[in-house]
Design a protein around this motif. Structure first.
Motif, PDB file in Angstrom:
ATOM      1  N   LEU A  69      52.109 -77.674  38.769  1.00 21.69           N
ATOM      2  CA  LEU A  69      50.853 -77.093  39.744  1.00 21.69           C
ATOM      3  C   LEU A  69      51.295 -77.231  40.995  1.00 21.69           C
ATOM      4  O   LEU A  69      50.960 -76.381  42.004  1.00 21.69           O
ATOM      5  N   TYR A  72      53.998 -74.784  42.128  1.00 27.70           N
ATOM      6  CA  TYR A  72      53.431 -73.579  42.193  1.00 27.70           C
ATOM      7  C   TYR A  72      52.780 -73.397  43.568  1.00 27.70           C
ATOM      8  O   TYR A  72      52.941 -72.414  44.041  1.00 27.70           O
ATOM      9  N   LYS A  73      51.668 -74.246  43.759  1.00 32.20           N
ATOM     10  CA  LYS A  73      50.866 -73.825  44.929  1.00 32.20           C
ATOM     11  C   LYS A  73      51.633 -74.025  46.116  1.00 32.20           C
ATOM     12  O   LYS A  73      51.438 -73.024  47.043  1.00 32.20           O
ATOM     13  N   GLN A 328      55.310 -69.371  37.034  1.00 36.28           N
ATOM     14  CA  GLN A 328      53.721 -68.888  36.536  1.00 36.28           C
ATOM     15  C   GLN A 328      53.898 -69.246  35.028  1.00 36.28           C
ATOM     16  O   GLN A 328      53.138 -69.230  34.337  1.00 36.28           O
ATOM     17  N   SER A 332      51.725 -70.939  32.384  1.00 36.50           N
ATOM     18  CA  SER A 332      51.082 -70.321  31.404  1.00 36.50           C
ATOM     19  C   SER A 332      51.381 -70.386  29.905  1.00 36.50           C
ATOM     20  O   SER A 332      50.504 -70.783  29.063  1.00 36.50           O
ATOM     21  N   GLU A 339      45.451 -67.878  33.262  1.00 36.72           N
ATOM     22  CA  GLU A 339      45.795 -66.952  34.053  1.00 36.72           C
ATOM     23  C   GLU A 339      44.768 -67.017  35.409  1.00 36.72           C
ATOM     24  O   GLU A 339      44.937 -66.709  36.537  1.00 36.72           O
ATOM     25  N   LEU A 342      45.509 -69.802  37.681  1.00 37.56           N
ATOM     26  CA  LEU A 342      46.561 -69.559  38.823  1.00 37.56           C
ATOM     27  C   LEU A 342      46.165 -68.585  39.803  1.00 37.56           C
ATOM     28  O   LEU A 342      46.659 -68.513  40.723  1.00 37.56           O
TER      29      LEU A 342
END
Length: 399
Positions: A69, A72-73, A328, A332, A339, A342
């Motif tokens: 995470l 991703y950020k 992503q 998921s 979703e 995200l």
């Protein structure tokens, strides 16, 4: 030129019998159920790595929900920031050169994830992400692009010259940072530090003589230097195949071992970077790492990016091999976030970037006297400095 084209067409294409590197962003497989609070193991695609004079990193990688995470950020924030820079340039608020890393986010985030601020990272000029990742802020990056006082280089460096305490730049001369990186690695070894230097350059700089000179010195002195080639397929507007007789850049270090890596999968980049750091800090000498990646935009803001490649090629890469979409999908499908979760991260990133842009725009331009500062370190300036003309003289007593 016509005769040159005839010669080029007469030369037979090289046949590559070895399996090609995998560049999809979403081929990593979950080995067992993902865990929300403990590490779990995933397995990379079998063609995520290729080796030269060495084995390759393990395909089994231990990851955590927290790290996935976070990565991703970070990638979303970087892309939003680069998109903001694109818009500001088109509004003529950013001037001069500006090189965006949209599409290549997995490399900066992956390298940062495997290092500490004690390690050194030096690169050329597609380096905006490292400011955000290594001690700077979005505001300080955007401020620098706008030439404002709040900029990470006080508004005097611009897009190509950004630095933080944990990022050694940001260099505008193609390939010139490579011997500097070897020098940083020499200092680390001389001081007895168990740290690594990631010396980054692009495929467009790979044929520079100073790059090979740095390779030689690094191998001769067994330096803890990881030479990182970001192969985004094009050096300005020239494809790698048109500029380099050997496009397997990880094999070009002669006696220096190398690995080729899927630069579109953040997990592969993280694993390769971690493995590379372990290699050099354990006194195995220098290493070449080639990340195969792709940039969506042109070489710089003045390049539309569609005169030497088709729009269809760009769209295909965006839709099938995007590093953010790949991560992503992992998050998921492995049940780590919904979703909606995200989308909330993306919304938060956009708001954070938008706020930073407004704050940077409100910052003033540097005072004219700042033109004369930072030429020498504070306290070591000469009595005066001559400017562009003989009559233009600045006395440092005026500061």
């Amino acid at each position: 030129m016509a005769s040159l084209a005839r010669i080029r067409s007469a030369v037979p294409r090289r046949m590559h019998l070895a399996r090609a590197i995998q560049t999809a962003a979403d081929t990593t497989q979950l080995q067992r159920d993902a865990h929300h609070s403990e590490p779990f193991t995933v397995r990379l695609h079998e063609d995520s790595f290729r080796g030269y004079r060495t084995d390759t990193p393990s395909l089994d990688v231990e990851v955590t929900k927290e790290n996935l995470l976070k990565w991703y950020k970070n990638m979303v924030v970087i892309r939003r920031t680069e998109q903001a820079a694109d818009a500001l340039y088109k509004q003529k608020l950013i001037r001069g050169f500006c090189h965006l890393a949209i599409g290549q986010e997995a490399i900066s985030v992956g390298i940062d994830s495997a290092t500490t601020f004690e390690d050194k990272i030096i690169s050329s000029y597609r380096t905006h992400p490292f400011v955000i990742l290594r001690g700077g802020t979005i505001k300080s990056l955007i401020g620098e692009l706008l030439g404002r006082v709040c900029g990470v280089s006080k508004g005097k460096g611009g897009s190509m010259h950004v630095f933080t305490e944990a990022f050694q730049g940001g260099h505008g001369i193609v390939g010139a940072q490579v011997p500097l990186g070897a020098g940083l690695a020499f200092a680390q070894k001389y001081l007895g530090k168990k740290t690594a230097t990631f010396t980054m350059y692009g495929d467009g700089a790979s044929n520079q003589g100073q790059v090979f000179e740095a390779f030689n010195m690094a191998k001769l002195w067994n330096l803890p230097c990881i030479f990182v080639c970001e192969n985004n397929k094009y050096g300005m507007g020239t494809s790698a195949e048109r500029s380099s007789s050997n496009t397997e850049y990880y094999t070009r270090g002669d006696k220096i071992p190398g690995i080729q890596v899927n630069g579109m999968d953040i997990i592969a980049v993280h694993q390769a970077s971690k493995w590379a750091k372990d290699w050099v800090v354990n006194d195995k000498g220098p290493l070449l790492v080639e990340f195969v990646t792709y940039r969506y935009a042109g070489h710089s803001m003045s390049d539309p990016g569609t005169t030497y490649r088709t729009r269809e090629e760009i769209q295909r890469m965006r839709s099938t091999q995007d590093p953010i979409r790949g991560l992503q999908r992992y998050i998921s499908e492995w049940g780590l976030a919904s979703e909606e979760d995200l989308k909330a991260i993306d919304k938060e990133a956009k708001a954070e970037v938008d706020a930073a842009v407004e704050e940077a725009k409100a910052s003033p331009f540097p005072d004219e006297k700042e033109l004369w500062t930072d030429i020498y370190s504070a306290g070591t300036e000469p009595p005066f400095m001559r400017g562009r003309e003989r009559e233009e003289v600045f006395h440092y007593s005026q500061l």
